[in-house]
Design a protein around this motif. Structure first.
Motif, short mmCIF file in Angstrom:
data_model
loop_
_atom_site.label_atom_id
_atom_site.label_comp_id
_atom_site.label_asym_id
_atom_site.label_seq_id
_atom_site.Cartn_x
_atom_site.Cartn_y
_atom_site.Cartn_z
N LEU A 15 0.82 -1.21 0.00
CA LEU A 15 0.00 0.00 0.00
C LEU A 15 0.86 1.27 0.00
O LEU A 15 0.45 2.30 -0.54
N ALA A 16 2.05 1.18 0.57
CA ALA A 16 2.90 2.36 0.72
C ALA A 16 3.73 2.66 -0.52
O ALA A 16 4.21 3.79 -0.69
N VAL A 17 3.93 1.68 -1.39
CA VAL A 17 4.86 1.86 -2.50
C VAL A 17 4.43 2.96 -3.46
O VAL A 17 5.24 3.82 -3.85
N LEU A 18 3.18 2.98 -3.88
CA LEU A 18 2.72 3.99 -4.84
C LEU A 18 2.81 5.40 -4.27
O LEU A 18 3.40 6.29 -4.90
N PRO A 19 2.26 5.69 -3.08
CA PRO A 19 2.38 7.06 -2.55
C PRO A 19 3.81 7.44 -2.20
O PRO A 19 4.12 8.63 -2.07
N ALA A 20 4.70 6.45 -2.04
CA ALA A 20 6.11 6.76 -1.82
C ALA A 20 6.82 7.14 -3.11
O ALA A 20 8.01 7.48 -3.10
N GLY A 21 6.10 7.07 -4.23
CA GLY A 21 6.68 7.47 -5.51
C GLY A 21 7.63 6.46 -6.07
O GLY A 21 8.70 6.83 -6.59
N LEU A 22 7.26 5.19 -6.01
CA LEU A 22 8.15 4.14 -6.49
C LEU A 22 7.48 3.35 -7.62
O LEU A 22 6.28 3.07 -7.57
N ARG A 23 8.24 3.00 -8.62
CA ARG A 23 7.81 2.09 -9.67
C ARG A 23 8.77 0.91 -9.70
O ARG A 23 9.79 0.90 -8.99
#
Length: 345
Positions: free
Chosen positions: A157-165
């Motif tokens: 859940l945290a990966v997208l809002p952390a700005g990671l691809r």
């Protein structure tokens, strides 16, 4: 048309199975993302495009923490739209860890990831680095890894809002920072996300959208846009799609849809496959099959395996089929998997 026939016809048109779209960016399915949990993305595009291609798309964990391909530049807006609507929503999407301030806890995990992953980094490296930085309530012992780390649903859940691809060329999950991203301050753009779901999978209501994003129904009801058109009891569409729903073209299409194809991602599965036994076969939890789709109706399942450079596809129809309609589709599936030819049985 009956009401059900109209819904099916509308969705077939919305999913652009006519293969007239000029490329992935022109496909409506990319408004929500194309899931790729089981190498399903390229076959899903092959059902909609003459030349499927993911070269200009980006991959990350997004909707329900599953890997999805998205348009370049879409990730910041999607992160804000998918940001939980409340503390309770955050706890639900994190798979209910023993916390109450769900948004604050999620923000801690996001900021820890953002601080640590400042270069390409594997999931294992990132997890080990952030575990000491986050509340212990969202960590636990992992027997497989023989280590304590952040629970997987929280991490995803945290990966997208952390700005990671993802780096799609890496053999293991490897994160790459997205330039210019920032942690959402609050949920923004959720109404647009609802409209995108309804344009593709509608008409539908809050319960289907809630199931799609993994949020509590009451939270989605509270945020339900007020500019939608109720075209049937408890079923809405954006105003710009109401006319298209009134008189959709009759479907004339046969496809071999891969497991997790966007057409199968609509949450009202009983509408797509009314028979409960067949529904359980199409949406098996383990060993998912593909779906045989004719004019919008799911008429069976299929499985495939590679034999040398050939893709052997075994059909299990619910009713007699005209196999000639699927010869070209089988070849397209083989090509999408990098094989030379296909055989139907």
């Amino acid at each position: 048309m009956t009401d059900r026939e109209r819904v099916i016809a509308y969705r077939v048109a919305a999913h652009q199975f006519d293969r007239t779209a000029t490329g992935p960016s022109a496909l409506r399915v990319f408004d929500l993302g194309v899931q790729d949990s089981e190498r399903s993305a390229l076959p899903a595009l092959a059902a909609r495009l003459e030349t499927p291609d993911l070269a200009d798309s980006v991959l990350t964990w997004s909707v329900r923490g599953a890997p999805h391909w998205h348009r370049p530049g879409a990730l910041p807006g999607l992160a804000a739209a998918l940001w939980p609507l409340s503390d309770a929503d955050a706890v639900t999407r994190m798979n209910r860890p023993p916390v109450t301030a769900g948004l604050a806890v999620l923000r801690q995990v996001v900021e820890a990831l953002r601080a640590v992953v400042d270069r390409p980094m594997t999931k294992g490296e990132a997890s080990a680095a952030i575990t000491p930085l986050v509340p212990p309530e969202v960590t636990g012992w992992c027997r497989r890894c023989a280590a304590t780390h952040v629970h997987d649903p929280v991490f995803r859940l945290a990966v997208l809002p952390a700005g990671l691809r993802f780096d799609p060329t890496a053999r293991t999950v490897t994160f790459v920072p997205v330039a210019g991203s920032r942690t959402p301050d609050r949920t923004t753009g959720f109404a647009g996300l609802v409209a995108d779901y309804l344009r593709l999978h509608g008409p539908a209501g809050p319960s289907e959208v809630a199931d799609f994003v993994g949020a509590p129904v009451r939270e989605v009801k509270a945020a339900w846009p007020d500019d939608l058109v109720e075209v049937a009891p408890r079923a809405w569409l954006p105003a710009d799609r109401a006319t298209a729903f009134e008189n959709p073209p009759r479907p004339d299409v046969a496809r071999l849809l891969p497991p997790l194809d966007p057409y199968l991602s609509a949450r009202d599965r009983a509408l797509l496959v009314p028979d409960e036994g067949r529904r359980k076969e199409v949406w098996r939890v383990l060993g998912r099959p593909g779906a045989i789709m004719v004019d919008g109706e799911v008429l069976g399942t299929w499985r495939a395996r590679a034999t040398g450079n050939r893709l052997d596809i075994t059909l299990s129809p619910f009713a007699p089929l005209d196999l000639d309609r699927f010869e070209d589709e089988a070849t397209r599936l083989a090509t999408a998997r990098g094989l030379d030819r296909a055989r139907l049985t």
